[in-house]
Write a protein that holds these residues in place. Structure first.
Motif, PDB file in Angstrom:
ATOM      1  N   ALA A 267       0.823  -1.213   0.000  1.00  0.00           N
ATOM      2  CA  ALA A 267       0.000   0.000   0.000  1.00  0.00           C
ATOM      3  C   ALA A 267       0.853   1.257   0.000  1.00  0.00           C
ATOM      4  O   ALA A 267       0.549   2.222  -0.716  1.00  0.00           O
ATOM      5  CB  ALA A 267      -0.932  -0.009   1.204  1.00  0.00           C
ATOM      6  N   ALA A 268       1.922   1.263   0.793  1.00  0.00           N
ATOM      7  CA  ALA A 268       2.802   2.434   0.822  1.00  0.00           C
ATOM      8  C   ALA A 268       3.314   2.747  -0.573  1.00  0.00           C
ATOM      9  O   ALA A 268       3.400   3.914  -0.969  1.00  0.00           O
ATOM     10  CB  ALA A 268       3.966   2.207   1.785  1.00  0.00           C
ATOM     11  N   LYS A 269       3.637   1.716  -1.323  1.00  0.00           N
ATOM     12  CA  LYS A 269       4.168   1.897  -2.682  1.00  0.00           C
ATOM     13  C   LYS A 269       3.117   2.429  -3.649  1.00  0.00           C
ATOM     14  O   LYS A 269       3.452   2.945  -4.708  1.00  0.00           O
ATOM     15  CB  LYS A 269       4.740   0.571  -3.190  1.00  0.00           C
ATOM     16  N   ARG A 270       1.830   2.327  -3.296  1.00  0.00           N
ATOM     17  CA  ARG A 270       0.738   2.760  -4.180  1.00  0.00           C
ATOM     18  C   ARG A 270       0.020   4.007  -3.670  1.00  0.00           C
ATOM     19  O   ARG A 270      -1.052   4.363  -4.168  1.00  0.00           O
ATOM     20  CB  ARG A 270      -0.291   1.631  -4.328  1.00  0.00           C
ATOM     21  N   THR A 271       0.592   4.686  -2.711  1.00  0.00           N
ATOM     22  CA  THR A 271      -0.083   5.834  -2.091  1.00  0.00           C
ATOM     23  C   THR A 271      -0.504   6.882  -3.111  1.00  0.00           C
ATOM     24  O   THR A 271      -1.622   7.394  -3.058  1.00  0.00           O
ATOM     25  CB  THR A 271       0.811   6.458  -1.002  1.00  0.00           C
ATOM     26  N   ALA A 272       0.365   7.210  -4.046  1.00  0.00           N
ATOM     27  CA  ALA A 272       0.032   8.240  -5.036  1.00  0.00           C
ATOM     28  C   ALA A 272      -1.146   7.824  -5.925  1.00  0.00           C
ATOM     29  O   ALA A 272      -1.825   8.683  -6.487  1.00  0.00           O
ATOM     30  CB  ALA A 272       1.253   8.559  -5.899  1.00  0.00           C
TER      31      ALA A 272
ATOM     32  N   HIS B 111       2.367  13.076  -4.438  1.00  0.00           N
ATOM     33  CA  HIS B 111       3.433  12.860  -5.416  1.00  0.00           C
ATOM     34  C   HIS B 111       3.857  11.389  -5.417  1.00  0.00           C
ATOM     35  O   HIS B 111       4.006  10.802  -4.342  1.00  0.00           O
ATOM     36  CB  HIS B 111       4.660  13.716  -5.064  1.00  0.00           C
ATOM     37  N   PRO B 112       4.065  10.804  -6.592  1.00  0.00           N
ATOM     38  CA  PRO B 112       4.633   9.447  -6.620  1.00  0.00           C
ATOM     39  C   PRO B 112       6.097   9.519  -6.182  1.00  0.00           C
ATOM     40  O   PRO B 112       6.846  10.374  -6.650  1.00  0.00           O
ATOM     41  CB  PRO B 112       4.491   9.013  -8.081  1.00  0.00           C
ATOM     42  N   LEU B 113       6.484   8.652  -5.262  1.00  0.00           N
ATOM     43  CA  LEU B 113       7.825   8.699  -4.710  1.00  0.00           C
ATOM     44  C   LEU B 113       8.538   7.366  -4.893  1.00  0.00           C
ATOM     45  O   LEU B 113       7.912   6.305  -4.817  1.00  0.00           O
ATOM     46  CB  LEU B 113       7.765   9.005  -3.204  1.00  0.00           C
ATOM     47  N   ALA B 114       9.846   7.439  -5.083  1.00  0.00           N
ATOM     48  CA  ALA B 114      10.683   6.241  -5.102  1.00  0.00           C
ATOM     49  C   ALA B 114      11.078   5.962  -3.654  1.00  0.00           C
ATOM     50  O   ALA B 114      11.925   6.644  -3.088  1.00  0.00           O
ATOM     51  CB  ALA B 114      11.910   6.469  -5.972  1.00  0.00           C
ATOM     52  N   LEU B 115      10.436   4.987  -3.054  1.00  0.00           N
ATOM     53  CA  LEU B 115      10.692   4.683  -1.649  1.00  0.00           C
ATOM     54  C   LEU B 115      11.925   3.803  -1.521  1.00  0.00           C
ATOM     55  O   LEU B 115      12.102   2.855  -2.269  1.00  0.00           O
ATOM     56  CB  LEU B 115       9.476   3.978  -1.041  1.00  0.00           C
ATOM     57  N   SER B 116      12.769   4.121  -0.541  1.00  0.00           N
ATOM     58  CA  SER B 116      13.958   3.309  -0.327  1.00  0.00           C
ATOM     59  C   SER B 116      13.743   2.275   0.776  1.00  0.00           C
ATOM     60  O   SER B 116      14.482   1.310   0.857  1.00  0.00           O
ATOM     61  CB  SER B 116      15.160   4.198   0.007  1.00  0.00           C
ATOM     62  N   GLN B 117      12.736   2.475   1.622  1.00  0.00           N
ATOM     63  CA  GLN B 117      12.434   1.506   2.673  1.00  0.00           C
ATOM     64  C   GLN B 117      10.982   1.646   3.086  1.00  0.00           C
ATOM     65  O   GLN B 117      10.467   2.758   3.224  1.00  0.00           O
ATOM     66  CB  GLN B 117      13.301   1.728   3.912  1.00  0.00           C
ATOM     67  N   VAL B 118      10.348   0.514   3.279  1.00  0.00           N
ATOM     68  CA  VAL B 118       9.039   0.458   3.925  1.00  0.00           C
ATOM     69  C   VAL B 118       9.090  -0.715   4.886  1.00  0.00           C
ATOM     70  O   VAL B 118       9.350  -1.845   4.469  1.00  0.00           O
ATOM     71  CB  VAL B 118       7.876   0.254   2.925  1.00  0.00           C
ATOM     72  N   ASP B 119       8.876  -0.441   6.147  1.00  0.00           N
ATOM     73  CA  ASP B 119       8.855  -1.494   7.159  1.00  0.00           C
ATOM     74  C   ASP B 119       7.534  -1.395   7.894  1.00  0.00           C
ATOM     75  O   ASP B 119       7.182  -0.321   8.396  1.00  0.00           O
ATOM     76  CB  ASP B 119      10.023  -1.320   8.139  1.00  0.00           C
TER      77      ASP B 119
END
Length: 158
Positions: free
Chosen positions: A65-70, A77-85
């Motif tokens: 879900a964090a990766k699809r927030t945008a 803003h669509p973001l390139a996430l480096s970590q989601v825990d």
């Protein structure tokens, strides 16, 4: 301007231009909870829930879900996430589950929405996987507990 950054001078919604902001390391942490019966917690501990591994499935759903927030929140803003825990713990005192998400990126805008989305969807997934055994569940207390990066600096809820 009316002081709301997502509205233009005519009150129309717009995505904020962050192009001139500095790229910095950014981190946000959010928390939430799902309350349920003690019997539901025991069923999860014993691995006897009808839909399988409740906690690991909900943690994975939060990451996704964090990766699809945008895609879910207008004007994010669509973001390139480096970590989601995403970490879910059984909390006998609630009774229920505490859900904590930490999100990191190097970018021009913060990741609070991604952390909140991760917690929200993890809670919803717990609810979905346990609704057949507990109709009394409630989701709540979802909030940002810390953020770092950008010109406003670090903040943590004590």
């Amino acid at each position: 301007m009316n002081g709301l950054s997502h509205l233009d001078d005519q009150g129309r919604a717009r995505m904020v231009d962050v192009g001139d902001k500095a790229v910095t390391a950014r981190r946000a942490r959010a928390r939430g909870e799902l309350r349920c019966t003690a019997a539901t917690l025991e069923m999860v501990r014993a691995g006897k829930t009808p839909k399988g591994s409740v906690i690991s499935t909900a943690e994975l759903a939060g990451v996704m879900a964090a990766k699809r927030t945008a895609d879910l929140i207008p004007l994010c803003h669509p973001l390139a996430l480096s970590q989601v825990d995403v970490a879910i713990a059984v909390e006998d005192a609630l009774p229920g589950f505490s859900v904590v998400a930490t999100v990191r990126t190097e970018g021009r805008t913060g990741v609070e929405m991604e952390a909140l989305t991760a917690v929200s969807v993890a809670c919803l997934t717990l609810f979905d996987m346990l609704k057949a055994v507990d109709r009394t569940m409630t989701i709540g207390a979802i909030h940002v507990t810390a953020k770092e990066g950008g010109k406003s600096g670090a903040w943590e809820q004590i």
